[in-house]
Design a protein around this motif. Sequence first.
Motif, PDB file in Angstrom:
ATOM      1  N   SER A 235      41.021 105.657  59.391  1.00 15.68           N
ATOM      2  CA  SER A 235      41.252 105.141  58.033  1.00 15.68           C
ATOM      3  C   SER A 235      39.996 104.514  57.449  1.00 15.68           C
ATOM      4  CB  SER A 235      42.344 104.087  58.023  1.00 15.68           C
ATOM      5  OG  SER A 235      43.348 104.398  58.904  1.00 15.68           O
ATOM      6  N   TYR A 236      39.301 103.723  58.249  1.00 16.62           N
ATOM      7  CA  TYR A 236      38.159 103.002  57.683  1.00 16.62           C
ATOM      8  C   TYR A 236      36.920 103.858  57.566  1.00 16.62           C
ATOM      9  CZ  TYR A 236      40.597  98.700  57.221  1.00 16.62           C
ATOM     10  OH  TYR A 236      41.465  97.747  56.785  1.00 16.62           O
ATOM     11  N   GLU A 237      36.907 104.976  58.339  1.00 15.40           N
ATOM     12  CA  GLU A 237      35.782 105.889  58.200  1.00 15.40           C
ATOM     13  C   GLU A 237      35.703 106.466  56.797  1.00 15.40           C
ATOM     14  OE1 GLU A 237      35.881 108.818  61.373  1.00 15.40           O
ATOM     15  OE2 GLU A 237      34.730 107.188  62.242  1.00 15.40           O
ATOM     16  N   ILE A 238      36.867 106.675  56.172  1.00 19.27           N
ATOM     17  CA  ILE A 238      36.867 107.277  54.843  1.00 19.27           C
ATOM     18  C   ILE A 238      36.156 106.370  53.859  1.00 19.27           C
ATOM     19  CG2 ILE A 238      38.338 108.121  53.011  1.00 19.27           C
ATOM     20  CD1 ILE A 238      40.423 108.673  55.148  1.00 19.27           C
ATOM     21  N   SER A 239      36.487 105.074  53.892  1.00 19.62           N
ATOM     22  CA  SER A 239      35.828 104.197  52.920  1.00 19.62           C
ATOM     23  C   SER A 239      34.351 104.050  53.265  1.00 19.62           C
ATOM     24  CB  SER A 239      36.535 102.846  52.838  1.00 19.62           C
ATOM     25  OG  SER A 239      36.405 102.147  54.031  1.00 19.62           O
TER      26      SER A 239
ATOM     27  N   PHE B  20      31.715  97.365  52.834  1.00 21.48           N
ATOM     28  CA  PHE B  20      31.088  97.991  53.999  1.00 21.48           C
ATOM     29  C   PHE B  20      31.121  97.064  55.202  1.00 21.48           C
ATOM     30  CE2 PHE B  20      27.416  99.311  56.570  1.00 21.48           C
ATOM     31  CZ  PHE B  20      27.700 100.650  56.708  1.00 21.48           C
ATOM     32  N   ILE B  21      30.796  95.790  54.986  1.00 24.77           N
ATOM     33  CA  ILE B  21      30.805  94.840  56.104  1.00 24.77           C
ATOM     34  C   ILE B  21      32.216  94.751  56.704  1.00 24.77           C
ATOM     35  CG2 ILE B  21      30.559  92.408  56.718  1.00 24.77           C
ATOM     36  CD1 ILE B  21      27.903  93.557  56.361  1.00 24.77           C
ATOM     37  N   VAL B  22      33.226  94.675  55.826  1.00 23.08           N
ATOM     38  CA  VAL B  22      34.602  94.591  56.339  1.00 23.08           C
ATOM     39  C   VAL B  22      34.973  95.880  57.073  1.00 23.08           C
ATOM     40  CG1 VAL B  22      36.994  94.267  55.695  1.00 23.08           C
ATOM     41  CG2 VAL B  22      35.235  93.014  54.500  1.00 23.08           C
ATOM     42  N   SER B  23      34.542  97.013  56.515  1.00 24.29           N
ATOM     43  CA  SER B  23      34.894  98.286  57.140  1.00 24.29           C
ATOM     44  C   SER B  23      34.234  98.439  58.496  1.00 24.29           C
ATOM     45  CB  SER B  23      34.474  99.452  56.253  1.00 24.29           C
ATOM     46  OG  SER B  23      35.150  99.413  55.043  1.00 24.29           O
ATOM     47  N   ILE B  24      32.980  97.971  58.650  1.00 24.95           N
ATOM     48  CA  ILE B  24      32.367  98.139  59.974  1.00 24.95           C
ATOM     49  C   ILE B  24      33.007  97.199  60.983  1.00 24.95           C
ATOM     50  CG2 ILE B  24      30.180  99.076  59.163  1.00 24.95           C
ATOM     51  CD1 ILE B  24      28.865  96.462  59.587  1.00 24.95           C
TER      52      ILE B  24
ATOM     53  N   ALA C  76      36.191  96.765  61.079  1.00 25.92           N
ATOM     54  CA  ALA C  76      37.344  97.548  61.508  1.00 25.92           C
ATOM     55  C   ALA C  76      36.902  98.736  62.343  1.00 25.92           C
ATOM     56  CB  ALA C  76      38.132  98.024  60.296  1.00 25.92           C
ATOM     57  N   GLU C  77      35.799  99.345  61.972  1.00 24.86           N
ATOM     58  CA  GLU C  77      35.318 100.540  62.672  1.00 24.86           C
ATOM     59  C   GLU C  77      34.927 100.222  64.109  1.00 24.86           C
ATOM     60  OE1 GLU C  77      35.266 103.481  61.440  1.00 24.86           O
ATOM     61  OE2 GLU C  77      33.947 104.597  62.778  1.00 24.86           O
ATOM     62  N   THR C  78      34.380  99.031  64.346  1.00 32.90           N
ATOM     63  CA  THR C  78      33.979  98.677  65.698  1.00 32.90           C
ATOM     64  C   THR C  78      35.082  97.906  66.420  1.00 32.90           C
ATOM     65  OG1 THR C  78      32.908  96.751  64.757  1.00 32.90           O
ATOM     66  CG2 THR C  78      31.514  98.606  65.258  1.00 32.90           C
ATOM     67  N   ASN C  79      36.279  97.856  65.827  1.00 26.82           N
ATOM     68  CA  ASN C  79      37.421  97.190  66.464  1.00 26.82           C
ATOM     69  C   ASN C  79      37.151  95.728  66.765  1.00 26.82           C
ATOM     70  OD1 ASN C  79      38.984  99.464  66.484  1.00 26.82           O
ATOM     71  ND2 ASN C  79      38.152 100.146  68.430  1.00 26.82           N
ATOM     72  N   ARG C  80      36.478  95.058  65.838  1.00 25.39           N
ATOM     73  CA  ARG C  80      36.172  93.655  66.059  1.00 25.39           C
ATOM     74  C   ARG C  80      37.162  92.781  65.294  1.00 25.39           C
ATOM     75  NH1 ARG C  80      33.106  91.463  69.733  1.00 25.39           N
ATOM     76  NH2 ARG C  80      32.641  89.824  68.263  1.00 25.39           N
ATOM     77  N   ALA C  81      37.265  91.511  65.726  1.00 23.15           N
ATOM     78  CA  ALA C  81      38.121  90.570  65.019  1.00 23.15           C
ATOM     79  C   ALA C  81      37.652  90.470  63.573  1.00 23.15           C
ATOM     80  CB  ALA C  81      38.013  89.200  65.681  1.00 23.15           C
ATOM     81  N   PRO C  82      38.521  90.319  62.571  1.00 20.64           N
ATOM     82  CA  PRO C  82      39.968  90.153  62.677  1.00 20.64           C
ATOM     83  C   PRO C  82      40.739  91.463  62.753  1.00 20.64           C
ATOM     84  CG  PRO C  82      39.304  89.963  60.402  1.00 20.64           C
ATOM     85  CD  PRO C  82      38.054  90.224  61.182  1.00 20.64           C
ATOM     86  N   PHE C  83      40.052  92.577  63.025  1.00 18.31           N
ATOM     87  CA  PHE C  83      40.745  93.868  63.112  1.00 18.31           C
ATOM     88  C   PHE C  83      40.768  94.366  64.549  1.00 18.31           C
ATOM     89  CE2 PHE C  83      38.438  93.776  59.017  1.00 18.31           C
ATOM     90  CZ  PHE C  83      39.532  93.607  58.208  1.00 18.31           C
ATOM     91  N   ASP C  84      40.809  93.464  65.528  1.00 18.07           N
ATOM     92  CA  ASP C  84      40.757  93.924  66.908  1.00 18.07           C
ATOM     93  C   ASP C  84      42.152  94.226  67.447  1.00 18.07           C
ATOM     94  OD1 ASP C  84      41.420  91.310  66.776  1.00 18.07           O
ATOM     95  OD2 ASP C  84      40.333  90.675  68.550  1.00 18.07           O
ATOM     96  N   LEU C  85      42.950  94.903  66.595  1.00 17.34           N
ATOM     97  CA  LEU C  85      44.318  95.243  67.008  1.00 17.34           C
ATOM     98  C   LEU C  85      44.398  96.104  68.254  1.00 17.34           C
ATOM     99  CD1 LEU C  85      45.431  95.768  63.478  1.00 17.34           C
ATOM    100  CD2 LEU C  85      46.638  94.362  65.078  1.00 17.34           C
ATOM    101  N   PRO C  86      43.467  97.044  68.462  1.00 16.72           N
ATOM    102  CA  PRO C  86      43.575  97.884  69.649  1.00 16.72           C
ATOM    103  C   PRO C  86      43.613  97.064  70.934  1.00 16.72           C
ATOM    104  CG  PRO C  86      41.936  98.758  68.192  1.00 16.72           C
ATOM    105  CD  PRO C  86      42.365  97.471  67.608  1.00 16.72           C
TER     106      PRO C  86
END
Lengths: 337, 202
Positions: A156-160, A203-207, A209-219
């Motif tokens: 998903s985040y790769e698209i943006s 871009f900063i927010v997307s990267i 998510a792309e690197t699975n870092r907090a706050p998007f470290d859901l995996p």
Amino acid sequence: MELLWDGYIEPLVWIVAKILAIVVPLLVAVAYLTYAERKVIGAIQLRKGPNVVGPFGLLQPLADGLKLFLKETIIPTSANKGVFVIAPMLTFILAIIAWAVIPFDEGMVLADLNVGILYLFAISSLGVYGIVMAGWASNSKYAFLGALRSGAQMVSYEISIGLIIISVLLTTGSLNLSDIVRGQIGGVWEWNFIYHFPMFIVFIVSILAETNRAPFDLPEAEAELVSGYNVDYSAMTFALFFLGEYANMILMSGLAAVLFLGGWSAPLPFLDFIPGAIWFILKICFVLFIFLWVRATFPRYRYDQLMRLGWKIFLPLSFAWVMLVATFLVVFDKVPA
Amino acid sequence: MVVQALAFYLFATIAVLSATAVVTVRNPVHSVLLLILTFFNAAGLFVLLGAEFLAMLLVVVYVGAVAVLFMFVVMMLDINFVEMRQGFLNYLPIGVLIAVVLFVELAFVGAGWTLTDGTVAVLAQPTPVGVNNVEALGQLIYTDYAYIFQSAGLVLLVAMIGAIVLTLRHREGVRRQKISEQIKRTRADTLEVKKVPVGRGI
């Protein structure tokens, strides 16, 4: 014999030396990024962080590495062995080979590809395989759920990210990373983050998510999934995931520096006497600090909120920005040749 | 040139071998992984041809997006391998028939193909002289054949809308989070500070 030496062996030796000159500092940087992370988060949370092993705890990353190296590699009996072993290697290799096209200074780049940015994008879009393969091969529910989440998130985040890269490319007129930096030389007011400011934030927010870092470290949400896709990995196989994840963080920071923060160029023209590589490294450190700062500051997103942010906010926003930039360039006749 | 020849044979061999393995291995997840390997080697062949833009697109689109979806679907299926092999003999005649037809067609195409003198020179240069890959492709798609390209895009858009319409269902009674409403809340709407006298409660 001479032909063999001049034509094949000498270039081979050179290229290997250049690769080592990139990879070895990179691995040291990864080790000390973990140290920096613990120190920074410690400081934010009013703790001391690692301070026992060596002066100021500086030898802590080496001790951690040694510990992982000496432990036993366990392969679960129900795991799909081949895929299970290949997955961490793949993650690590992909995180390393992407560095081939990153320009550290004018001319200081391993492979000055004409399609450098596409190469980077291609490599980073492969990152999802390491994780998905690991989750599937572990044959465990937690790992599998983590892998599925991670896959959906990265796609998903790769698209943006792709759309943001397009809007930067529109103003630069080249797919070559060195050319992108050359378009920004001349001081901080030439850097892309001023012209593409909203996209810099996205871009900063997307990267993150792309690197699975907090706050998007859901995996690897440890509260629900124990540790996600790498829960069944131990010792070196785990270490490879770890190294890959942190090398990817540094890579994405480098990409942000190249695209938005002027790569190796000095922020003010009279500071040119300082080598470009140092500016580049400083910019990478700045973005990395944002990574750590965000991790210590924000609570984890819920899965549906993450998807909403990616698809319903970032995607339309970055699409609109591409349209806006393209229209602007055409109307004011500023399309780069 | 030697290195290029070696690289070509390396990529070509791995591509053919892994493509064969895609249809012969039993585990479908392994099939998908081998398919990815095949895509990769095809991208390597594109690079050798001097078409690096196409190579990168192949990796981004096919490996980075299409194969990920394949992988998702295949991973989540609960496949019974014994059952899968049961129908093998039933379908064998039809499969062989189709294979023979395809092979004969390919043979006809190959046999009927002659190269004129100029062709080899053209083949050696994938793009016109002095124009790089990206520019050459852009010329073709966005200048020479812009309308055809746009209509192809429209066809895809229609297909996409169709897929969404077919699968879109509205369930009753689903409570969704409305973030804008949550943000609009103020302290006055939600909070009330009361002084609680000791021993009496509210």
